[in-house]
Design a protein around this motif. Structure first.
Motif, PDB file in Angstrom:
ATOM      1  N   GLU A 126       0.840  -1.196   0.000  1.00 37.70           N
ATOM      2  CA  GLU A 126       0.000   0.000   0.000  1.00 37.70           C
ATOM      3  C   GLU A 126       0.879   1.251   0.000  1.00 37.70           C
ATOM      4  OE1 GLU A 126      -3.987  -0.471   2.316  1.00 37.70           O
ATOM      5  OE2 GLU A 126      -2.399  -1.331   3.555  1.00 37.70           O
ATOM      6  N   ALA A 127       0.386   2.298  -0.636  1.00 39.58           N
ATOM      7  CA  ALA A 127       1.109   3.567  -0.675  1.00 39.58           C
ATOM      8  C   ALA A 127       0.107   4.695  -0.847  1.00 39.58           C
ATOM      9  CB  ALA A 127       2.112   3.573  -1.831  1.00 39.58           C
ATOM     10  N   ALA A 128       0.604   5.922  -0.666  1.00 40.49           N
ATOM     11  CA  ALA A 128      -0.195   7.123  -0.922  1.00 40.49           C
ATOM     12  C   ALA A 128      -1.518   7.080  -0.162  1.00 40.49           C
ATOM     13  CB  ALA A 128      -0.431   7.304  -2.420  1.00 40.49           C
ATOM     14  N   GLY A 129      -1.421   6.925   1.154  1.00 37.52           N
ATOM     15  CA  GLY A 129      -2.626   6.914   1.970  1.00 37.52           C
ATOM     16  C   GLY A 129      -3.529   5.731   1.733  1.00 37.52           C
ATOM     17  N   GLY A 130      -3.006   4.665   1.164  1.00 35.73           N
ATOM     18  CA  GLY A 130      -3.809   3.480   0.880  1.00 35.73           C
ATOM     19  C   GLY A 130      -4.612   3.584  -0.394  1.00 35.73           C
ATOM     20  N   LEU A 186      -0.717  -2.323 -10.581  1.00 36.05           N
ATOM     21  CA  LEU A 186      -1.002  -1.007 -10.033  1.00 36.05           C
ATOM     22  C   LEU A 186      -2.507  -0.856  -9.868  1.00 36.05           C
ATOM     23  CD1 LEU A 186       0.098   1.922  -9.333  1.00 36.05           C
ATOM     24  CD2 LEU A 186      -0.473   2.487 -11.714  1.00 36.05           C
ATOM     25  N   ALA A 187      -2.964  -0.712  -8.627  1.00 35.39           N
ATOM     26  CA  ALA A 187      -4.383  -0.466  -8.349  1.00 35.39           C
ATOM     27  C   ALA A 187      -4.532   0.959  -7.826  1.00 35.39           C
ATOM     28  CB  ALA A 187      -4.926  -1.458  -7.328  1.00 35.39           C
ATOM     29  N   VAL A 188      -5.508   1.670  -8.357  1.00 34.08           N
ATOM     30  CA  VAL A 188      -5.803   3.037  -7.920  1.00 34.08           C
ATOM     31  C   VAL A 188      -7.270   3.067  -7.517  1.00 34.08           C
ATOM     32  CG1 VAL A 188      -5.727   5.478  -8.499  1.00 34.08           C
ATOM     33  CG2 VAL A 188      -4.135   3.892  -9.599  1.00 34.08           C
ATOM     34  N   THR A 189      -7.542   3.378  -6.245  1.00 33.51           N
ATOM     35  CA  THR A 189      -8.914   3.303  -5.742  1.00 33.51           C
ATOM     36  C   THR A 189      -9.641   4.638  -5.756  1.00 33.51           C
ATOM     37  OG1 THR A 189      -8.223   3.616  -3.442  1.00 33.51           O
ATOM     38  CG2 THR A 189      -8.304   1.356  -4.262  1.00 33.51           C
ATOM     39  N   ALA A 190      -8.924   5.737  -5.968  1.00 32.69           N
ATOM     40  CA  ALA A 190      -9.548   7.056  -6.071  1.00 32.69           C
ATOM     41  C   ALA A 190      -8.573   7.987  -6.761  1.00 32.69           C
ATOM     42  CB  ALA A 190      -9.924   7.607  -4.698  1.00 32.69           C
ATOM     43  N   PHE A 196      -4.475  11.468  -1.694  1.00 33.26           N
ATOM     44  CA  PHE A 196      -3.342  10.578  -1.453  1.00 33.26           C
ATOM     45  C   PHE A 196      -2.541  10.948  -0.206  1.00 33.26           C
ATOM     46  CE2 PHE A 196      -4.089  10.597  -6.070  1.00 33.26           C
ATOM     47  CZ  PHE A 196      -4.399   9.264  -6.246  1.00 33.26           C
ATOM     48  N   ASP A 197      -2.564  12.203   0.151  1.00 33.47           N
ATOM     49  CA  ASP A 197      -1.762  12.665   1.292  1.00 33.47           C
ATOM     50  C   ASP A 197      -2.669  13.425   2.243  1.00 33.47           C
ATOM     51  OD1 ASP A 197       0.028  13.693   3.097  1.00 33.47           O
ATOM     52  OD2 ASP A 197       1.431  14.462   1.603  1.00 33.47           O
ATOM     53  N   PRO A 198      -3.008  12.844   3.407  1.00 32.14           N
ATOM     54  CA  PRO A 198      -3.927  13.517   4.333  1.00 32.14           C
ATOM     55  C   PRO A 198      -3.385  14.834   4.873  1.00 32.14           C
ATOM     56  CG  PRO A 198      -2.927  11.578   5.361  1.00 32.14           C
ATOM     57  CD  PRO A 198      -2.561  11.537   3.916  1.00 32.14           C
ATOM     58  N   ARG A 199      -2.087  15.058   4.720  1.00 32.25           N
ATOM     59  CA  ARG A 199      -1.500  16.308   5.202  1.00 32.25           C
ATOM     60  C   ARG A 199      -1.620  17.428   4.176  1.00 32.25           C
ATOM     61  NH1 ARG A 199       4.254  13.742   6.114  1.00 32.25           N
ATOM     62  NH2 ARG A 199       3.620  13.070   4.012  1.00 32.25           N
ATOM     63  N   SER A 200      -2.032  17.095   2.976  1.00 33.85           N
ATOM     64  CA  SER A 200      -2.130  18.079   1.904  1.00 33.85           C
ATOM     65  C   SER A 200      -3.563  18.107   1.381  1.00 33.85           C
ATOM     66  CB  SER A 200      -1.154  17.737   0.777  1.00 33.85           C
ATOM     67  OG  SER A 200       0.167  17.644   1.272  1.00 33.85           O
ATOM     68  N   GLY A 201      -3.801  18.930   0.386  1.00 32.02           N
ATOM     69  CA  GLY A 201      -5.130  18.996  -0.207  1.00 32.02           C
ATOM     70  C   GLY A 201      -5.462  17.730  -0.964  1.00 32.02           C
ATOM     71  N   ASP A 202      -6.767  17.491  -1.170  1.00 36.06           N
ATOM     72  CA  ASP A 202      -7.202  16.285  -1.860  1.00 36.06           C
ATOM     73  C   ASP A 202      -6.625  16.171  -3.265  1.00 36.06           C
ATOM     74  OD1 ASP A 202      -8.663  15.186   0.185  1.00 36.06           O
ATOM     75  OD2 ASP A 202     -10.573  16.044  -0.464  1.00 36.06           O
ATOM     76  N   ASP A 203      -6.344  17.329  -3.887  1.00 35.34           N
ATOM     77  CA  ASP A 203      -5.831  17.298  -5.249  1.00 35.34           C
ATOM     78  C   ASP A 203      -4.320  17.477  -5.323  1.00 35.34           C
ATOM     79  OD1 ASP A 203      -5.863  19.883  -4.371  1.00 35.34           O
ATOM     80  OD2 ASP A 203      -6.676  20.753  -6.218  1.00 35.34           O
ATOM     81  N   ASP A 204      -3.623  17.320  -4.201  1.00 36.51           N
ATOM     82  CA  ASP A 204      -2.173  17.467  -4.189  1.00 36.51           C
ATOM     83  C   ASP A 204      -1.530  16.319  -4.967  1.00 36.51           C
ATOM     84  OD1 ASP A 204       0.195  18.927  -2.884  1.00 36.51           O
ATOM     85  OD2 ASP A 204       0.605  16.826  -2.453  1.00 36.51           O
ATOM     86  N   LEU A 205      -0.489  16.645  -5.736  1.00 35.61           N
ATOM     87  CA  LEU A 205       0.115  15.670  -6.634  1.00 35.61           C
ATOM     88  C   LEU A 205       1.456  15.125  -6.164  1.00 35.61           C
ATOM     89  CD1 LEU A 205      -0.596  17.502 -10.002  1.00 35.61           C
ATOM     90  CD2 LEU A 205      -1.778  15.489  -9.131  1.00 35.61           C
TER      91      LEU A 205
END
Length: 449
Positions: free
Chosen positions: A236-240, A253-257, A261-270
């Motif tokens: 798992e990576a990038a916040g699961g 490679l599975a992408v669930t959303a 990816f990073d709870p410390r940043s904005g939802d659209d942070d890359l």
């Protein structure tokens, strides 16, 4: 598809590329000084049911439905993130949220419609009328879907009764939207001081999960546990939100959303997404094939889905188009451009399911346009359009799609979904391990057995 100031993160890929001029032609709407004078004034959108007044200090958003108009009640000046950039286009105006994002076209009005400044109570009849007017004007492919909005309105008005209250309004809106099967149609209201919520397009697999012990949360945990226990060696990576592996000659490679990816940043942070993809795609180097799994992808941000697809692109390609319902009929071509970071250009199997929705589906359109990709699994949900939010000052809110997506060959995907080239059951009834069985079948196909 993107959720315009969404109900949830789950909803949205690939905003359209600008129609004619290059992205560099866009200018920020909010700069250090006042709004540019050519931008100031009142503008009406082509499709989407918006009017915008640009004063020196910034924009004010209004909604139009039939003869009605109301100011958006949300606190933000640009709650949907569609008024960040602008450029003139003849006498018209074009705006966008990102330089390579969906382009929204506006025409100048002399002034706001008079209804925008009228102060009238939000009665049940008025609320029902604006919902009905909006769906009749903006819902995609109504005729093709057999949706007779005048007849539905008449039935809803009859259900409202002579002395309607909140409960009657909720029932009447249920009549108006009865039988809708669209993941981007939503209704939120308040009845007797209590919030009410209704969604109109769940996948059958998720409906079964919600009815089972533990509900959808238990189903999602089991999906993840199965995957982590599989012999692929998934991590798992990038916040699961990302799971990946390299097992012998196959990458996974599975992408669930498409976001969060990073709870410390904005939802659209890359940043964390790109770092994770760098690691995974580098590990895929030399693999005979890679499985990209979006069978449990619920959507998110267009720019994120586009970034992921770019890791498998050999060159810039047109991958489809979208057009606003009730607009000028001009389709916006959709593109992906190869990433300048690590890429994998070998054979890719894309796994989709009935759960794959919104940005997961527009991601699917992008991947299908690549010559090294084959799609397997189930047909996707069929809800690709951005989800258009319509909040009301009385605390009620509704949402709907307002665009038609087509694939690179011009076939309509909105309402239809994207069918696989190789059909495999992924979430069949009565088989809690169907997803793993689908992966096993893909591995057999890759192995040539």
């Amino acid at each position: 598809m993107r959720v315009l100031a969404g109900l949830t993160l789950i909803a949205g890929l690939l905003h359209a590329a600008p129609i004619a001029a290059a992205p560099a032609d866009f200018r920020p709407i909010i700069e250090t000084g006042p709004i540019a004078r050519p931008l100031q004034g009142v503008w009406k959108s082509r499709g989407y049911g918006w009017a915008v007044r640009f004063d020196a200090d910034g924009p004010s958003l209004y909604h139009l439905a039939g003869e009605d108009c109301w100011r958006d009640p949300r606190a933000e000046a640009d709650p949907d993130g569609v008024l960040k950039l602008w450029r003139p286009m003849g006498a018209a105006l074009e705006t966008a949220g990102e330089a390579d994002g969906t382009v929204y076209r506006f025409d100048r009005l002399k002034a706001l419609p008079e209804a925008c400044s009228e102060v009238r109570p939000w009665t049940p009849r008025r609320t029902l009328a604006v919902v009905a007017d909006t769906f009749e004007a903006s819902y995609p492919l109504s005729r093709e879907r057999g949706l007779d909005w005048p007849a539905r309105r008449a039935a809803a008005v009859a259900a409202l009764g002579e002395a309607p209250d909140e409960a009657a309004l909720w029932r009447a809106l249920g009549v108006l939207l009865r039988g809708m099967n669209d993941a981007h149609v939503a209704l939120d209201g308040i009845v007797g001081g209590q919030p009410r919520t209704q969604r109109f397009g769940e996948a059958e697999a998720l409906m079964r999960a919600k009815a089972a012990p533990g509900g959808e949360a238990a189903w999602a945990r089991a999906w993840r546990a199965d995957l982590l226990a599989a012999p692929l060696g998934v991590r798992e990576a990038a916040g699961g939100r990302i799971l990946w592996a390299r097992k012998g000659k196959v990458g996974y490679l599975a992408v669930t959303a498409m976001g969060g990816f990073d709870p410390r940043s904005g939802d659209d942070d890359l940043a964390l997404l790109e770092a994770t993809l760098d690691e995974a795609v580098t590990a895929f180097s030399g693999a005979e094939a890679v499985i990209v799994d979006v069978s449990d992808n619920r959507g998110g941000y267009d720019v994120i889905a586009r970034r992921i697809a770019a890791r498998f692109a050999d060159r810039r390609r047109e991958v489809g188009s979208k057009v606003a319902v009730g607009g000028d009929g001009v389709a916006q071509p959709l593109f992906i451009t190869p990433s300048d970071r690590p890429r994998y250009l070998g054979p890719v199997w894309l796994l989709t399911s009935q759960v794959t929705v919104s940005a997961g589906e527009t991601f699917t359109l992008s991947m299908r346009a690549l010559p090294n990709v084959r799609q397997a699994g189930e047909t996707t949900r069929g809800a690709l359009s951005d989800q258009l939010q319509k909040p009301l000052p009385n605390g009620w809110r509704f949402a709907l799609p307002a665009e038609v997506h087509r694939d690179a060959q011009g076939r309509v995907a909105e309402g239809e979904g994207v069918a696989p080239q190789v059909a495999l059951p992924v979430f069949p009834p009565g088989d809690p391990h169907g997803h793993l069985r689908a992966l096993d079948r893909l591995l057999i196909l890759i192995d040539g057995r």
